[in-house]
Write a protein that holds these residues in place. Structure first.
Motif, short mmCIF file in Angstrom:
data_model
loop_
_atom_site.label_atom_id
_atom_site.label_comp_id
_atom_site.label_asym_id
_atom_site.label_seq_id
_atom_site.Cartn_x
_atom_site.Cartn_y
_atom_site.Cartn_z
N LYS A 1 -9.19 -7.73 6.05
CA LYS A 1 -10.51 -8.00 6.63
C LYS A 1 -11.31 -6.71 6.59
O LYS A 1 -10.75 -5.61 6.64
CB LYS A 1 -10.39 -8.45 8.09
N THR A 2 -12.63 -6.85 6.53
CA THR A 2 -13.52 -5.70 6.62
C THR A 2 -14.32 -5.82 7.91
O THR A 2 -14.89 -6.86 8.19
CB THR A 2 -14.48 -5.65 5.42
N VAL A 3 -14.32 -4.75 8.69
CA VAL A 3 -15.11 -4.71 9.91
C VAL A 3 -16.00 -3.48 9.87
O VAL A 3 -15.74 -2.55 9.10
CB VAL A 3 -14.23 -4.74 11.19
N GLY B 1 -6.52 0.62 7.37
CA GLY B 1 -5.08 0.37 7.35
C GLY B 1 -4.48 -0.06 8.67
O GLY B 1 -3.28 -0.32 8.74
N THR B 2 -5.28 -0.17 9.73
CA THR B 2 -4.74 -0.69 10.99
C THR B 2 -4.30 -2.13 10.76
O THR B 2 -4.99 -2.90 10.10
CB THR B 2 -5.79 -0.62 12.11
N MET C 1 -14.82 -17.05 7.66
CA MET C 1 -15.28 -16.48 8.92
C MET C 1 -16.01 -15.18 8.61
O MET C 1 -15.52 -14.36 7.84
CB MET C 1 -14.08 -16.24 9.82
N PRO C 2 -17.15 -14.93 9.21
CA PRO C 2 -17.90 -13.71 8.96
C PRO C 2 -17.19 -12.49 9.52
O PRO C 2 -16.38 -12.59 10.43
CB PRO C 2 -19.23 -13.95 9.68
N ASP C 3 -17.50 -11.35 8.93
CA ASP C 3 -16.92 -10.10 9.42
C ASP C 3 -17.47 -9.78 10.79
O ASP C 3 -18.60 -10.12 11.13
CB ASP C 3 -17.27 -8.94 8.48
N VAL C 4 -16.67 -9.09 11.60
CA VAL C 4 -17.13 -8.63 12.90
C VAL C 4 -18.02 -7.42 12.64
O VAL C 4 -17.63 -6.48 11.97
CB VAL C 4 -15.94 -8.23 13.80
N SER C 5 -19.25 -7.42 13.15
CA SER C 5 -20.20 -6.36 12.85
C SER C 5 -20.87 -5.84 14.10
O SER C 5 -21.16 -6.59 15.02
CB SER C 5 -21.29 -6.89 11.91
N ALA C 6 -21.10 -4.57 14.09
CA ALA C 6 -21.91 -3.95 15.13
C ALA C 6 -23.36 -4.02 14.69
O ALA C 6 -23.67 -4.42 13.58
CB ALA C 6 -21.47 -2.50 15.33
N ALA C 7 -24.27 -3.59 15.53
CA ALA C 7 -25.68 -3.54 15.16
C ALA C 7 -25.85 -2.61 13.96
O ALA C 7 -25.11 -1.64 13.81
CB ALA C 7 -26.49 -3.04 16.34
N PRO C 8 -26.79 -2.89 13.08
CA PRO C 8 -27.00 -2.02 11.91
C PRO C 8 -27.22 -0.58 12.34
O PRO C 8 -27.87 -0.30 13.33
CB PRO C 8 -28.26 -2.60 11.27
N ASN C 9 -26.65 0.32 11.57
CA ASN C 9 -26.67 1.72 11.93
C ASN C 9 -26.60 2.54 10.65
O ASN C 9 -25.83 2.22 9.76
CB ASN C 9 -25.46 2.01 12.84
N ALA C 10 -27.36 3.60 10.57
CA ALA C 10 -27.34 4.46 9.39
C ALA C 10 -25.96 5.08 9.19
O ALA C 10 -25.59 5.43 8.08
CB ALA C 10 -28.40 5.54 9.52
N HIS C 11 -25.19 5.23 10.26
CA HIS C 11 -23.86 5.83 10.18
C HIS C 11 -22.76 4.76 10.16
O HIS C 11 -21.61 5.07 10.40
CB HIS C 11 -23.65 6.77 11.36
N GLN C 12 -23.13 3.53 9.90
CA GLN C 12 -22.16 2.43 9.90
C GLN C 12 -21.09 2.69 8.85
O GLN C 12 -21.38 3.15 7.75
CB GLN C 12 -22.88 1.12 9.60
N ARG C 13 -19.86 2.36 9.18
CA ARG C 13 -18.75 2.57 8.30
C ARG C 13 -17.97 1.27 8.14
O ARG C 13 -17.85 0.51 9.09
CB ARG C 13 -17.85 3.65 8.88
N TYR D 1 -14.42 -0.56 7.63
CA TYR D 1 -12.98 -0.35 7.81
C TYR D 1 -12.24 -1.53 7.22
O TYR D 1 -12.57 -2.68 7.49
CB TYR D 1 -12.63 -0.25 9.31
N LYS D 2 -11.25 -1.24 6.40
CA LYS D 2 -10.37 -2.27 5.84
C LYS D 2 -9.14 -2.34 6.74
O LYS D 2 -8.40 -1.35 6.85
CB LYS D 2 -9.94 -1.93 4.41
#
Length: 90
Positions: A24-26, A79-80, A1-13, A15-16
């Motif tokens: 999972k990585t989001v 860590g959530t 299953m693909p990671d949940v992603s927001a729109a591309p952003n220079a400040h994108q972070r 989260y594990k």
């Protein structure tokens, strides 16, 4: 299953997080009930008697532990932990 992603952003972070004991990585700091369920269950069960429960701990909000209902969201951090359980009320 693909990671949940927001729109591309220079400040994108990244989260594990942990969903049903799997890392999972989001790429967004808030997840909705529906997004967490999609990360946990593939396919997502449906039907008139299916009840899905989502609990979380170590969130980046107050309270840091709790449950999510349909339409709600939670602010996450690395860590959530989420536990998603689907039951059939039949």
């Amino acid at each position: 299953m693909p990671d949940v992603s927001a729109a591309p952003n220079a400040h994108q972070r990244d989260y594990k997080i942990v969903v049903n004991a799997r890392e999972k990585t989001v790429h967004q700091d808030t997840l909705t009930f529906q997004e967490v369920v999609r990360l946990a269950l593939d396919p997502v069960p449906s039907g008139p008697n299916v009840l899905i429960t989502v609990s979380f701990r170590h969130a980046h909000q107050k309270p840091a532990d709790g449950t999510l209902s349909t339409g709600e969201s939670v602010e996450i951090k690395n860590g959530t932990v989420f536990t998603v359980v689907a039951t059939d009320k039949s």
